[in-house]
Design a protein around this motif. Structure first.
Motif, PDB file in Angstrom:
ATOM      1  N   GLU A 170      80.291  -9.134 121.390  1.00 55.82           N
ATOM      2  CA  GLU A 170      80.970  -9.944 120.380  1.00 55.82           C
ATOM      3  C   GLU A 170      82.412 -10.185 120.787  1.00 55.82           C
ATOM      4  O   GLU A 170      83.063  -9.295 121.333  1.00 55.82           O
ATOM      5  N   GLY A 245      74.506 -17.360 117.613  1.00 49.60           N
ATOM      6  CA  GLY A 245      74.625 -17.737 116.202  1.00 49.60           C
ATOM      7  C   GLY A 245      74.262 -19.172 115.926  1.00 49.60           C
ATOM      8  O   GLY A 245      74.065 -19.556 114.767  1.00 49.60           O
ATOM      9  N   ALA A 285      80.655 -15.711 116.824  1.00 47.81           N
ATOM     10  CA  ALA A 285      80.512 -15.755 115.368  1.00 47.81           C
ATOM     11  C   ALA A 285      80.198 -14.359 114.846  1.00 47.81           C
ATOM     12  O   ALA A 285      79.765 -13.480 115.591  1.00 47.81           O
ATOM     13  N   ASN A 286      80.412 -14.162 113.561  1.00 45.55           N
ATOM     14  CA  ASN A 286      80.084 -12.891 112.923  1.00 45.55           C
ATOM     15  C   ASN A 286      78.614 -12.941 112.490  1.00 45.55           C
ATOM     16  O   ASN A 286      78.282 -13.521 111.461  1.00 45.55           O
ATOM     17  N   GLU A 288      76.681 -10.646 111.413  1.00 48.56           N
ATOM     18  CA  GLU A 288      76.393  -9.932 110.165  1.00 48.56           C
ATOM     19  C   GLU A 288      76.591 -10.836 108.960  1.00 48.56           C
ATOM     20  O   GLU A 288      75.797 -10.810 108.007  1.00 48.56           O
ATOM     21  N   GLN A 289      77.641 -11.654 108.997  1.00 44.92           N
ATOM     22  CA  GLN A 289      77.861 -12.602 107.910  1.00 44.92           C
ATOM     23  C   GLN A 289      76.767 -13.672 107.890  1.00 44.92           C
ATOM     24  O   GLN A 289      76.319 -14.090 106.810  1.00 44.92           O
ATOM     25  N   LEU A 290      76.335 -14.099 109.063  1.00 44.06           N
ATOM     26  CA  LEU A 290      75.252 -15.080 109.122  1.00 44.06           C
ATOM     27  C   LEU A 290      73.955 -14.492 108.582  1.00 44.06           C
ATOM     28  O   LEU A 290      73.175 -15.186 107.932  1.00 44.06           O
ATOM     29  N   GLU A 292      73.799 -12.145 106.244  1.00 40.33           N
ATOM     30  CA  GLU A 292      73.978 -12.091 104.784  1.00 40.33           C
ATOM     31  C   GLU A 292      73.782 -13.464 104.152  1.00 40.33           C
ATOM     32  O   GLU A 292      73.286 -13.581 103.032  1.00 40.33           O
ATOM     33  N   GLY A 293      74.177 -14.517 104.882  1.00 36.52           N
ATOM     34  CA  GLY A 293      74.037 -15.876 104.355  1.00 36.52           C
ATOM     35  C   GLY A 293      72.678 -16.492 104.621  1.00 36.52           C
ATOM     36  O   GLY A 293      72.452 -17.661 104.284  1.00 36.52           O
ATOM     37  N   GLU A 295      71.378 -17.246 107.507  1.00 38.57           N
ATOM     38  CA  GLU A 295      71.392 -18.176 108.637  1.00 38.57           C
ATOM     39  C   GLU A 295      70.940 -17.515 109.940  1.00 38.57           C
ATOM     40  O   GLU A 295      70.779 -18.206 110.961  1.00 38.57           O
TER      41      GLU A 295
END
Length: 463
Positions: A170, A245, A285-286, A288-290, A292-293, A295
């Motif tokens: 990352e 991502g 890109a993050n 983990e956030q993707l 959660e969303g 994606e």
């Protein structure tokens, strides 16, 4: 920190720098460890042959017998001892060599004492890495920097090279993710096999699928013959999937099948084909956030991130790393070119959104336009001059141990340490002298001289 206070973990510190020894010895003693300290690698080996130690922290670069020799010898006569290497000259090669010799961890100087305590605690309780039998000589990795952030990258890269598991790298664009992936491959058992890198964001979904998995003749318009995909052509080697991502849900499902089943299915073909490929993912890109969303598939993320390496942005790596990189790129593009102090100062005040890649481009530009083999401020790209901040960018470092927060002199640190041990021993000078490793008379003489010094200072203050 110790779960069983009745069984003290025995720790040996080997460092030729007195300040470093004290900075480690004090907090470790306070945390309940049984600590011994020596000034050389030879003395560390002799102590280890006479007494058992659970954990050894050794500086890598010491006169006569170095830390790698200490690690090597302890692995021979005390294989159960956990060994931790320390150095101010961090590099991937040193980290790899220390870990190959048997070190379980690698710490950069100047160290964060809280990090050291965590490393020692892990080593004492459960953290142990088996030594690698590979004695092959190491070659240059191309990774540059001695900052603690980069030393952590070297350490994780070394661990990754010794396993065959998936890795997720990352970091922002331009931080060197592909360089880390290549280093993992080059130092792994797959080094003689192919390394393939593909940018997932550079191709459409259809093209990316055909590139990765291949296709059969007639499976779509233009498929005039059977073609291997990259997973097949890289069989036995390592494949880097950059910018993961950006991949679609259907492609993520296919990638998950590769990781779980070790097989691929060409477009237009029903029968799967077995492949032996190590997968390294990379992203700016993050993920983990993707996840959660919704994606990015959670199961694919967990499969990919068995080992995670986070590359720091250049602005957080400090001035020393910046100077090392500048010197490297100056030599790369024209050996003999120097950089003026004013130009270096300007570079240190720029935030480098494009990271190392942008720095390399800036130096290549400056070398091309400079006169008389000297890079001046006017030779740097205009946007750097326009956007540089008034003060240099430097990483924020938290100091967590008050004994050394104010960077005392060695004499002052020595005084504080003696007072600390006396307090720990409830003022018992006999026990304190034993803990300090000095004669009781020596301790009395020191306390007398300290009392006289304090009295003189009080007299001067009242005069």
């Amino acid at each position: 920190m110790l779960d069983n206070p009745n069984k003290k973990i025995k720790v040996l510190i080997a460092d030729d720098e007195r300040g470093a020894r004290l900075a480690l010895e004090v907090p470790l003693r306070l945390s309940g460890y049984d600590v011994s300290a020596v000034t050389s690698g030879r003395e560390a080996i002799e102590r280890g042959q006479q007494n058992h130690f659970d954990v050894v922290l050794t500086d890598v670069f010491m006169p006569d017998v170095g830390g790698l020799d200490v690690i090597r010898e302890f692995r021979r006569f005390s294989p159960e001892t956990r060994l931790i290497a320390m150095t101010a000259q961090g590099s991937l090669e040193i980290a790899l060599e220390a870990i190959q010799e048997g070190a379980v961890d690698f710490i950069a100087k100047p160290f964060d004492i809280e990090q050291v305590m965590a490393v020692v605690e892990r080593a004492a309780e459960q953290f142990q890495v088996a030594p690698d039998d590979d004695e092959s000589h190491l070659t240059g990795s191309g990774l540059i920097g001695h900052s603690p952030q980069m030393v952590r990258v070297y350490k994780l890269t070394a661990y990754s090279a010794r396993t065959d598991t998936t890795v997720l790298i990352e970091g922002e664009s331009g931080t060197g993710k592909e360089l880390v992936a290549r280093s993992i491959h080059n130092y792994s058992r797959r080094a003689a096999r192919p390394f393939t890198a593909i940018n997932c964001s550079a191709l459409t979904e259809t093209l990316l699928e055909s590139e990765l998995f291949g296709y059969t003749k007639g499976s779509f318009t233009g498929a005039a013959s059977d073609r291997q995909g990259l997973f097949e052509s890289t069989n036995g080697g390592t494949i880097l999937l950059d910018e993961l991502g950006t991949t679609s849900p259907s492609l993520q499902a296919s990638l998950l099948r590769v990781l779980q089943e070790k097989e691929v299915r060409r477009i237009g073909e029903h029968e799967p084909r077995k492949v032996d490929v190590r997968v390294i993912g990379a992203t700016n890109a993050n993920l983990e956030q993707l996840v959660e969303g919704g994606e990015f598939r959670a199961d694919l993320f967990y499969r990919l991130s068995v080992l995670r390496i986070k590359l720091p942005p250049l602005r957080e790596r400090g001035l020393e790393d910046l100077k090392l990189l500048v010197r490297h790129f100056l030599k790369k593009y024209s050996d003999g070119v120097q950089i003026a102090d004013e130009a270096m100062d300007l570079l240190s005040r720029y935030t480098w959104p494009g990271n190392v890649r942008e720095l390399e481009n800036a130096i290549e530009h400056a070398v091309a336009v400079c006169i008389n083999h000297l890079v001046r401020v006017s030779d740097l790209p205009e946007h750097i001059m326009a956007q540089a901040s008034p003060t240099p960018i430097a990483p924020q470092r938290e100091r967590t141990f008050s004994l050394i927060d104010d960077r005392p002199t060695l004499d002052e640190l020595n005084r504080r340490y003696i007072q600390l041990v006396l307090s720990e021993m409830d003022g018992n000078k006999s026990r304190a002298s034993l803990a300090l490793g000095i004669n009781r008379r020596t301790l009395y003489r020191y306390l007398d001289s300290e009392s006289e010094r304090t009295s003189e200072q009080d007299d001067n203050d009242s005069a």
